[in-house]
Design an enzyme around this catalytic site. Sequence first.
Site, PDB file in Angstrom:
ATOM      1  N   ASP A 443       0.829  -1.196   0.000  1.00  0.00           N
ATOM      2  CA  ASP A 443       0.000   0.000   0.000  1.00  0.00           C
ATOM      3  C   ASP A 443       0.871   1.257   0.000  1.00  0.00           C
ATOM      4  OD1 ASP A 443      -2.718   1.189   0.351  1.00  0.00           O
ATOM      5  OD2 ASP A 443      -1.830   1.926   2.219  1.00  0.00           O
ATOM      6  N   GLU A 472       1.507  -0.561  -5.155  1.00  0.00           N
ATOM      7  CA  GLU A 472       0.516   0.469  -5.449  1.00  0.00           C
ATOM      8  C   GLU A 472       1.286   1.768  -5.626  1.00  0.00           C
ATOM      9  OE1 GLU A 472      -3.353   2.836  -3.651  1.00  0.00           O
ATOM     10  OE2 GLU A 472      -1.694   2.262  -2.364  1.00  0.00           O
TER      11      GLU A 472
END
Length: 688
Positions: A443, A472
Amino acid sequence: MHHPGPPRFVDVGETVDLAPRNPDPDATYRWRLRERPSGSDAGVGDAPVVALEPDAPGRYELELDAPDGTHVQTVHAYDVVEEPVTFRVADDDVDADPAAVEFVSVYGAFNDFTMGTLTAERSADDDAWVYETTLQPGTHEALFAVDGEFDAFAADEVVVEGPGRPRVSLDAAVRGDELVVRAAAEAAPNGRDPETVFAFDDRDALSRADATVDGAELRVPLDAIPVHARLHAVPVAERHGVAATLEIERDGEDVALSDPGGAPDWVREATIYEIFVREFAGADLDTTFGAIEERVPYLAHLGVDAVWFTPVCASPTRHGYHITDLFDTADDLGTRAEFESLVETLRDAGIRVLFDLVINHTSRDHPAFHLHRAGVPAYAEHYERVPAEQDTTDVDWAGADAPGHYFNWAKIPNLNYDSLAVRAWMLDVVDEWADVVDGFRCDVAWGVPHGFWKEVRARVKADDADFLLLDETVPREVDFDEDEFDVHYDTDFYEALRDVGSGEAPADAVLDALDASRRHGFPADAAHMRYVENHDEDRYTEVCGEAPLRAAVGATFTLPGVPMIYYGQERGVADYRGPMRWYDGDADLTAFHRRLVALRDEHDALRAPAAAVERVAHTCESGDADDVTVYAREGDEETLVVALHFGAGEAVVDVERAVDATDLVSGADARVAAGLAVDSVAVFAARE
């Protein structure tokens, strides 16, 4: 070993994080800059973690004194191409009274989406807000937030013309008593032919003195190669590209060669399925690990190969990204043992598990953040601190400063990677879960230093080369491919699918989006995740309507890359984080997804690399030509022709290539008088 890792390759003016690996927070580490290019005034402090900002092209050599000895770290800096740009938003684009606006915060990828650091100026000439800067070639977006309020914003986009980034690949073999390494460097779009610069790894006994370099070829006597060595090559033209790495293992006369940055073979064959955890049991049940485990037969029936769970750690939120305990599962989902049972059940079904690794930030309800803001000395450096005047929240933060965060994410403060204690803490988190799962979806990967990701990669791959790292990074950035991540979000492809589906671009834009990987400088064999939806964005049908969805999904399964299905995409879930529709879902849409998963598994041409995509000439006998694109996929044993139709109803397409008329998706004969009938996606076997 505390050696800080491989050589770093950066732009002049780019900040490079340098830190000891496997740090002991209580030990003493000291950096010094030993050599720098002529004309450079760059320097570093003597803290354990330092930031070098090269101010001239050339080679920088640093030393790190650590408990296990003195280590050398080199940084290679290259000229940067930048142009002045102006972002502008007119008053009419901003939902606010211009006379009442105190300031407009500007943020984007160029400042890591940090509000409060940059502000727009008022232009009296044309009733607009403007921000001027310099940026490298590419497409850039800036968001303008009125008085720091995230929801009252407008955006502007600029395109900086210029060369993309070159790329390089390495081919190596033992020839007689030498190792011969040949570099194949490719010019970037609109760029000149690059040269190849070889660099040796400071962790190894192999050095430039052992090698003979002739242009793009390097030779090393076998008897000069140590047991383990790494060699790097960088393509350099107007801009530099990401380095290619060759890993060398020598056992007597036997030499093994490998690419330590390559993606695992299994993921190139895989379909990923993302589960927004707390909605997966449906509208009437609380989701638990046990409830998900009971539904594993559905995932196996769908045919997916890997499941990515949104965070399963303790959190006060339903989405789970505000984590309060990084080492344990959330009570409402179940125990650690129940999670491990779910993992094993998935593995028994042939499905790997990806854990959502959240190490850019924690919840502000994490005990460590409470102790940090309350002034406990041991936690003083655990989180980023920014000047109070930079803060755009309405929080009355304790103390004279404020926590750093991205966007308006005031509830998830950024961790401070200048702290050895934080680095050691996050490495413990990595170790905690790496033994449990098969990979990490990372993330806010763009918010964590590159050097730390390089360390994470080396750490998890040492025990399991098949362990997957998915980043990400929004928008995507090629530097994360340099010995860091295996698979990357393809934001260009995602945005193209939305532009086509909403009628803002013709269908051929999905093929143009593939070309963006080349412009960014991604290696030809880089793996990209292609997706229609995810947990951060509105559902495709919400933005584009129902008609183009199947064509968009078809694009993810018939073009190169790793397709991802977001839970409920295949069941007609309308809310981007809504409950899974088990008993009232769209059965036809589910069957369509299942057929595409199987079709990709059955045909190697659909899994072939990006180079195996060829645009196919065609005419639309009925339907809007802008809604149709046709391309061929060439595999080892067959060539397939794919037609996508993003419009409503049916298009009739006359394809200028001989094909069998049976649509491999539907199994029906697609022949009609004027050509081939295409509803949304049709796949045909080419005839030679």
